[in-house]
Every structure is written in C-alpha cells, then in structure tokens.
Motif scaffolding. Structure first.
Motif, mmCIF file in Angstrom:
data_model
loop_
_atom_site.group_PDB
_atom_site.id
_atom_site.type_symbol
_atom_site.label_atom_id
_atom_site.label_comp_id
_atom_site.label_asym_id
_atom_site.label_seq_id
_atom_site.Cartn_x
_atom_site.Cartn_y
_atom_site.Cartn_z
ATOM 1 N N ALA A 9 0.808 -1.223 0.000
ATOM 2 C CA ALA A 9 0.000 0.000 0.000
ATOM 3 C C ALA A 9 0.838 1.268 0.000
ATOM 4 O O ALA A 9 0.323 2.350 -0.277
ATOM 5 C CB ALA A 9 -0.938 0.006 1.211
ATOM 6 N N SER A 10 2.133 1.168 0.306
ATOM 7 C CA SER A 10 2.977 2.359 0.295
ATOM 8 C C SER A 10 3.462 2.702 -1.111
ATOM 9 O O SER A 10 4.093 3.738 -1.327
ATOM 10 C CB SER A 10 4.185 2.167 1.219
ATOM 11 N N GLY A 11 3.156 1.849 -2.074
ATOM 12 C CA GLY A 11 3.521 2.124 -3.458
ATOM 13 C C GLY A 11 2.540 3.057 -4.147
ATOM 14 O O GLY A 11 1.493 3.416 -3.599
ATOM 15 N N HIS A 12 2.876 3.428 -5.370
ATOM 16 C CA HIS A 12 2.064 4.379 -6.137
ATOM 17 C C HIS A 12 0.645 3.866 -6.348
ATOM 18 O O HIS A 12 -0.336 4.535 -6.001
ATOM 19 C CB HIS A 12 2.763 4.629 -7.475
ATOM 20 N N GLY A 15 -1.242 2.933 -2.862
ATOM 21 C CA GLY A 15 -1.763 4.096 -2.150
ATOM 22 C C GLY A 15 -3.044 4.622 -2.757
ATOM 23 O O GLY A 15 -3.971 5.029 -2.039
ATOM 24 N N GLU A 16 -3.134 4.607 -4.092
ATOM 25 C CA GLU A 16 -4.349 5.080 -4.760
ATOM 26 C C GLU A 16 -5.507 4.112 -4.545
ATOM 27 O O GLU A 16 -6.652 4.528 -4.369
ATOM 28 C CB GLU A 16 -4.087 5.272 -6.256
ATOM 29 N N VAL A 17 -5.218 2.808 -4.522
ATOM 30 C CA VAL A 17 -6.257 1.830 -4.217
ATOM 31 C C VAL A 17 -6.814 2.076 -2.818
ATOM 32 O O VAL A 17 -8.035 2.059 -2.597
ATOM 33 C CB VAL A 17 -5.709 0.393 -4.340
ATOM 34 N N CYS A 18 -5.913 2.336 -1.852
ATOM 35 C CA CYS A 18 -6.360 2.638 -0.485
ATOM 36 C C CYS A 18 -7.274 3.859 -0.456
ATOM 37 O O CYS A 18 -8.338 3.847 0.176
ATOM 38 C CB CYS A 18 -5.156 2.888 0.417
#
Length: 274
Positions: A9-12, A15-18
């Motif tokens: 989740a810290s990736g590009h 993070g957008e999915v979150c």
C-alpha cells in the motif's frame, strides 16, 4: 463494513487503491516495508512479504474480505515472486477475494498486441519473477483475478513521469528508447479498475492498460509538454544501442476489460494533456 487488505500500500498504485477504497466505504488495512504512505484513514501494518509466517499471521489477524496484492521490488525475486505466493496462499486460507497485480514485463515483445490469456515469454529477471508469481497465484488461489498492466502514470512524483523529467533535465544520463513501446495507464484509472474487480467474481488473467501505445520517446515528449518543457530535449536512444535486454514492443489488448468494467481507461495523451 467490509475489510480490504492492500499489500504494498505504500507504493504508487497501492496508495491510490487505499484512497479510493476508503471513499467507497471499505475498512482499509495497508502494508508497508520501509515507511507508510500519507493516506489518512488507513490502518498501517509493517511487514516483509518475504516472511511467509509473518504474512500468514497478519492475514489471519486482519481476516480481510478481500486482498489486493501489489507488492514488488524490481530485481528482487523473493519479494516479487515468493512474496506474491505467500500473500495468495494466506488469502486462500481465510477465504478472501484476491486481486493480484502483474505486469506486461513478462512478455518478450512483438508487433501484434498480446491478448489476456497469452503465456509469459520473459526475457529478463523481473519479467520472469512476474511470470513465476502468476503461476503460483493461479495454483494456490484459482478464483483470483490477475491484472496485467503497463506503465503507471501519475503526477510529477510518480516513477514513470519522474523518469521522463529526469531524462529531460539532461543531468541524469537517462536515455529514452524509441523502440520500447508500451500502453501507459493512469494510476487512478487502474486503481478504480482494481476495486471493480475486487467486488466482482472474475477469475483469471485480464489486461488492464491504456488504449494508446506510445514509445518511451513519445511518452517523454508528452511529459515535456505537460510540464512546459521543450520536447526536443528528449534524449533518444534504442534498446539495441544500449546493450540492455528488455522487451521491445509490448501492446496489451485491453478490450475485454473495457467491455466488462465501468472504469474508462484513458489514453496517455489525455492523461498528460495540459
């Protein structure tokens, strides 16, 4: 409230999915390795996906309804292949829906577009790791959806756009290849498609990429115009001239995704329009 676990989740993309999942009403748990991303409302958990026991323990603790598996490290087989397998196995054990993120890097390149179900033909280690990940995911979690995507485009801080900006600066020594062709996709379009698939019962492989194929040089020119720079400053090279082993022309045919999803996959020229 249903729970979504986003691994990586810290990736590009993660993070957008979150961010979109929170808007859609999910309870979101996100994993990171070094540092969490600045997304308010996410419960963050640090984990090394290479640790099978740790992955299993986290999934059993969270008991997610669905898992998005987006963790990878370029050049790291254990994270990209083994880690994906551990996530898929843990998700299967708790009965969670799984959407696994794969890549067009597992294809060798050819003039004709690649359909969704074509076998991998990797020519480098990263592509081989992505192909291995798909194999184990399909084995241990047969109902999973596996998304093959391409270059992910976001803001100036995103990896692919920053690469172009660094090349345009003339200080990085980066050359963009005119014979390396891909189908870039917007990060928000891709994240929206991922969440649609999370809520569906689709299983198997699915190409989810932009409808417009461009070379790295053409992408660099689009980025230049977007940020008010001179496209003539794009440093041009070729894969052959570089001595690197990389796929050349990899066009993903995403017509199946376009027909079944409500998310519109925008062409890269629209994504980077001023």
């Amino acid at each position: 409230m249903a729970t979504l676990l986003v691994v990586g989740a810290s990736g590009h993309l993660g993070g957008e999915v979150c961010r979109l999942a929170l808007v859609d009403g999910w309870r979101v748990v996100g994993t990171y390795h070094r540092a969490p991303r600045a997304v308010d409302g996410v419960r963050w958990e640090q984990i090394d996906v290479r640790d099978r026991a740790a992955v299993r323990e986290l999934v059993e603790q969270v008991r997610p309804d669905a898992v998005v598996s987006a963790a990878y490290v370029y050049g790291d087989w254990a994270v990209t292949a083994d880690g994906a397998g551990y996530v898929a196995l843990a998700a299967a054990e708790v009965g969670a829906r799984l959407v696994h993120i794969s890549s067009d890097a597992l294809h060798a390149g050819r003039p004709e577009p690649y359909l969704d179900d074509e076998e991998p033909t990797p020519v480098h280690r990263y592509g081989a790791a992505k192909a291995a990940a798909e194999t184990v995911v399909r084995l241990v979690h047969p109902s999973a959806a596996l998304i093959r995507t391409s270059l992910i485009i976001g803001d100036a801080g995103s990896r692919q756009v920053k690469l172009c900006l660094d090349a345009l600066s003339g200080r990085s020594g980066i050359t963009l290849f005119r014979d390396e062709i891909r189908c870039p996709v917007g990060v928000d379009d891709l994240a929206s498609a991922v969440l649609e698939l999370v809520s569906s019962d689709y299983s198997g492989l699915l190409n989810v990429a932009g409808p417009e194929a461009v070379s790295r040089v053409e992408l660099g020119a689009l980025v230049a115009r977007r940020y008010g720079l001179d496209p003539a400053r794009v440093p041009v090279g070729t894969i052959a001239g570089s001595g690197l082993v990389r796929p050349g022309t990899v066009r993903l045919d995403s017509s199946r995704a376009a027909a079944m999803l409500t998310t519109r996959l925008r062409p890269v020229s629209e994504l980077l329009a001023r």
